[in-house]
Design a protein around this motif. Sequence first.
Motif, short mmCIF file in Angstrom:
data_model
loop_
_atom_site.label_atom_id
_atom_site.label_comp_id
_atom_site.label_asym_id
_atom_site.label_seq_id
_atom_site.Cartn_x
_atom_site.Cartn_y
_atom_site.Cartn_z
N LEU A 40 0.68 -1.23 0.01
CA LEU A 40 0.08 -0.01 0.12
C LEU A 40 0.60 1.02 0.21
O LEU A 40 0.58 2.50 0.99
N ALA A 41 1.81 1.73 -0.74
CA ALA A 41 3.14 2.07 -0.72
C ALA A 41 2.00 3.52 -1.38
O ALA A 41 1.26 2.91 -2.30
N GLY A 42 2.04 4.32 -0.78
CA GLY A 42 1.39 5.41 -1.57
C GLY A 42 0.25 6.12 -0.98
O GLY A 42 -0.40 6.37 -1.21
N PHE A 43 -0.11 5.16 -0.06
CA PHE A 43 -2.32 5.40 -0.13
C PHE A 43 -2.00 5.80 1.91
O PHE A 43 -2.84 6.30 2.57
N GLY A 44 -0.46 6.36 1.94
CA GLY A 44 -0.70 6.98 3.31
C GLY A 44 -1.58 7.65 3.96
O GLY A 44 -2.42 8.40 4.88
N GLU A 45 -2.34 8.85 2.43
CA GLU A 45 -2.91 10.03 3.13
C GLU A 45 -3.73 10.31 3.06
O GLU A 45 -4.68 10.73 3.62
N ARG A 46 -4.38 8.50 2.40
CA ARG A 46 -6.38 8.32 2.50
C ARG A 46 -6.43 8.04 3.54
O ARG A 46 -5.88 8.07 4.52
N LEU A 47 -8.09 8.67 4.24
CA LEU A 47 -8.80 8.33 4.77
C LEU A 47 -8.81 6.84 4.62
O LEU A 47 -9.19 5.96 3.46
N GLN B 283 -12.27 5.79 2.46
CA GLN B 283 -11.96 5.93 1.06
C GLN B 283 -11.02 4.78 0.34
O GLN B 283 -10.83 4.14 -0.76
N LEU B 284 -10.76 3.54 1.49
CA LEU B 284 -9.66 2.38 1.25
C LEU B 284 -11.40 1.85 0.96
O LEU B 284 -12.14 1.52 0.97
N SER B 285 -10.51 0.63 -0.16
CA SER B 285 -11.61 -1.01 -0.31
C SER B 285 -11.76 -1.47 0.61
O SER B 285 -10.89 -1.89 1.74
N GLY B 286 -12.45 -3.06 0.57
CA GLY B 286 -12.16 -3.75 1.57
C GLY B 286 -10.68 -4.78 2.33
O GLY B 286 -10.97 -4.26 3.19
N GLY B 287 -10.23 -4.69 0.68
CA GLY B 287 -9.21 -5.76 1.11
C GLY B 287 -8.13 -4.33 0.81
O GLY B 287 -7.34 -5.15 1.56
N GLN C 32 -8.35 -4.30 4.71
CA GLN C 32 -7.49 -5.12 5.45
C GLN C 32 -6.23 -4.96 5.55
O GLN C 32 -5.30 -6.15 6.51
N ARG C 33 -5.94 -4.64 4.84
CA ARG C 33 -3.98 -4.55 4.55
C ARG C 33 -3.87 -3.31 5.48
O ARG C 33 -2.84 -3.50 5.97
N VAL C 34 -4.30 -2.28 5.76
CA VAL C 34 -3.99 -0.81 6.76
C VAL C 34 -3.65 -2.43 8.09
O VAL C 34 -3.19 -1.80 8.57
N ALA C 35 -4.98 -2.90 8.41
CA ALA C 35 -4.88 -3.21 9.41
C ALA C 35 -3.62 -4.60 10.03
O ALA C 35 -3.34 -4.42 11.14
N LEU C 36 -3.03 -4.84 8.16
CA LEU C 36 -2.18 -5.74 9.08
C LEU C 36 -0.45 -4.84 8.94
O LEU C 36 -0.33 -4.93 10.08
N LEU D 200 -5.06 -13.25 14.79
CA LEU D 200 -6.08 -12.44 14.08
C LEU D 200 -7.22 -12.38 13.67
O LEU D 200 -7.46 -14.27 13.76
N ASP D 201 -7.93 -12.05 14.42
CA ASP D 201 -9.74 -12.70 14.89
C ASP D 201 -10.67 -12.33 13.44
O ASP D 201 -11.28 -11.19 12.48
N GLU D 202 -10.35 -13.48 12.59
CA GLU D 202 -11.71 -13.94 11.43
C GLU D 202 -11.00 -12.71 10.70
O GLU D 202 -11.91 -11.84 10.01
N PRO D 203 -9.30 -12.75 10.18
CA PRO D 203 -9.76 -11.11 9.39
C PRO D 203 -10.20 -11.15 7.77
O PRO D 203 -9.93 -10.10 7.45
N LEU D 204 -10.58 -12.55 7.32
CA LEU D 204 -10.51 -12.22 5.39
C LEU D 204 -12.08 -12.88 5.86
O LEU D 204 -12.85 -12.44 4.56
N SER D 205 -12.80 -12.63 7.10
CA SER D 205 -14.69 -12.43 6.36
C SER D 205 -15.32 -11.98 5.91
O SER D 205 -16.01 -11.82 5.45
N ALA D 206 -14.82 -10.61 5.92
CA ALA D 206 -15.56 -9.85 5.28
C ALA D 206 -15.14 -9.62 3.81
O ALA D 206 -15.61 -8.21 3.10
N LEU D 207 -13.96 -10.24 3.41
CA LEU D 207 -13.99 -10.50 2.05
C LEU D 207 -14.51 -10.97 1.40
O LEU D 207 -14.77 -12.42 1.27
N ASP D 208 -14.63 -11.45 -0.17
CA ASP D 208 -15.54 -12.05 -0.79
C ASP D 208 -14.39 -12.96 -1.17
O ASP D 208 -12.97 -12.79 -1.34
#
Lengths: 352, 261, 277
Positions: A125-132, A135-139, A142-146, A159-167
């Motif tokens: 996610l290089a270059g995404f630092g300034e976003r809120l 403004q990000l997709s679910g995936g 998830q990476r930011v949380a990681l 990791l508490d069911e970290p992928l359950s919200a992804l398709d």
Amino acid sequence: MSTPILAIDGLSKHFGGHAALTEIDLSVEQGEFIALLGPSGCGKTTLLRCIAGFLTPEAGTVRLAGEDVTRLPPYRRPLNTVFQNYALFPHMSVLENVAYGPRRQGTPKGEATRRSTEALELVGLAGFGERLPAQLSGGQQQRVALARAIVNRPQLLLLDEPLSALDLKLRKKVQGELKQIQHRLGIAFLFVTHDQDEAMSMADRIVLMNRGRIEQIGRGQDIYARPASRFAADFIGDANLLQVERRGDGSLSLLDGAMLRPACDAPQGVLTGVLRPEDILIAPEPAADRLSLPAVLSEITHVGSHALVTLVAGSTVLTARLAPSALSGLAPGQPVFATIRLGDLSLVPGDA
Amino acid sequence: MVTHLVRIVSLAALAYLALPLVVLVGASLTTTSFLAFPPQGLTLAWYGKMLGDPSYVSAFMTSTLLAVAATIVAVVLAVPAAIAIARYRFPGRRLLSEILMSPLILPHVVLGAALLQYGSAIGLVRSFTALLVGHVVIIMPFVLRAVLPQLSDEQRSLEEASADLGAKPLTTFFLVTLPQIRSGLVSGAIFAFIASFINVELSIFNTTAELTTIPVKLFNYVQYTIDPTIAAVSGLTIIVAAIVIVLLDLTIGLDVLSERR
Amino acid sequence: MSGRLRTVLLLCALPAAFFVAFFLAPMAVVLIASLTTPDGHLTFAHYLRILADSYHWDVLWVTFRLGALTTLVSVLIGYPLAWYLVRVVRWRPWRRFCVILLIVPLFTSNIVRSFGWMVLLGRNGLVNDSLIGLGLIERPMRFLGTELGILIGLVYILLPFIVLAVGNALAKVDPALEHAAADLGATPAGTFWTITFPLSLPGLMSGAVMVFMLAVSAYVTPALLSGGRITVFSMLIFQQYSSVFDFNYGGALSITMLVLTLVLVTLAGRLSEPRRA
């Protein structure tokens, strides 16, 4: 052997009169990938919260790298968590979210920013630092949380069911990436999931839980091949469960009286035999080197790469998984023989 | 430690909130001819005196009638506006909603003065209608604010389904839309009713000796004399308010501060 | 004309017409009156009169000082109270009772509530009796007719707005966010200042703006608790319309108050605007 990164001893937790966790013992080695697997309500999230420090158990201890942390508040425990719905701080930018941990530990701002930028690069996610976060997709969230959870380089990541919200498609992709990152960092992962495929494909070891207890701990393929309980057999993979009775003379009676005489150390009485669908073959005649049971073919369902065949043997219904090529000349209603290898039959305690 | 401090401040604040209400109800029961708290002796005589005074009774009737009429008009005007604002994108939509909501933050004295001045130009002063239009203006935002969040986009498909099944627009409104917004409408209407019933700042410009509302009558009265009758009138409104709120809590639920865990 | 636009017109015509007739038109009349002489000539004399008169400045200063103090005190009391109701109270019936206690004053007239304080704050009222009884003061303090008295009354009336606004915002804060902060090493105080407080800030600000608006424009409470000794701006306006009958000058006062409050509130809104995309 080195001190395990996580050692849990006799942990019990009650909510009111309800026992959420009973006598949990678990040990996790450095760099291991462990899946906590079980149906919802089995206590896996409660266990995770006891380890993270959001719940205090009534009995037992939690040790992190040898240190007893059972009574420590979460902010004093050297581990981090990826939360189920990510729990990203909505009022902070992505970079501020990731830098939150280092800043709380007193890392100077410049250093925290540098490390957070690195962590964001690591998760792609290089270059995404300034976003809120919004403004990000679910995936991406998830990476930011990681990134936020690994920036402090904890020795244990929960990791508490970290992928359950992804398709489904994205989930498969992230599973691979997660495994890679874990490998690269050498952090032990304790990964809660209710998805057995996810647990099987990612974890070094699976901790299978049911009703607040650990049913079985082991490598995925071992649990599949040698389930320790009826629950384990049923929860991991598909299984034909057959009632088996062990007589006084050591012989087993299976399916309305068919006799077996294996070398077997199972206890006497009624047992459950576990038979995986792919271990059943169908033949027009009894097979010499296999146990053959007369049955009637009742239904064939094609599911892509293979077919599921339903067989009725007396009062028992069996499901076999066969390659489509093995089905030529077979039609519903036909009398056949279901053949099995005795070695493929696992015996677990309890009535089928 | 901090929690302790929070607890002390909060309990003090709650006592502060309860104090005037308790004192008024208490003082209204005194047997003395002046206001006394704690009351000296207990009597309902002041309530009797209030109910025996036709000017109180008629002010009470005016207030009730005014609040009922204003609430009905406000609902009839606000619901279609809310539907338009929630469901349609049209030029001036934002402006319309801001204008309709602005009486919430507009000083009521200013609005009352404006209505008086404007009313005297068009011959609409010191009458029930003059009071009514002003009250409708200030209470409409309450209805609008309560109904708007309940008009979601998902309901549109319900309405389309209703139309598809052959219902005329008005039938769809009564059978499909209205039930969806009922709870917002009820709470909005109640807040609107109360806002009208307790208003002083706006009503005061258009009341006369014969046509007056309960709060305005009280306001004019307490500036000259204070006696237990006033406490009885106040006590009555407090008790009625408390009953209404408890009923509301039991029906629609007022536990607005529960954590959504 | 498209069908949609016709529907919109059908829905909005009546409410819009009503607001034009009984809200916008009256306000326009006031604005015009404030800019004209009684015989209809354009003039700024009314505004100049307000600007030139130091008495008006004093009244404005008192009004806005009371408004600011009311807001400040309400926030200082209201935030802990909201926190208490949302986070500390675990026994539901007690919270229910507290919420009812919070709303009952909102459902009773300003006049009744202010009257209660008139009784309480009088020379021989309960407050003075208690203070003397506790030995904190020797002679009765003067509350009625002081800014302190008005402040007590205004805070009393407006406190529930802050508590409800903050309480709502606090109740909506996802506990997982606070857990995440603790997980990342934030102490409880650190979690509060970095996560919970910023997330409740929009609620706090909207409550504070509401309180400030209502405090600055309040008429009944100051009128009853001032005992004729203190004048706030809304009393000036009322006088012009009810006893002096100078509608032009009253209009100028009205517009001045309206503009000043709107400017302050807009500024406050700008400052507190949440970060956005």
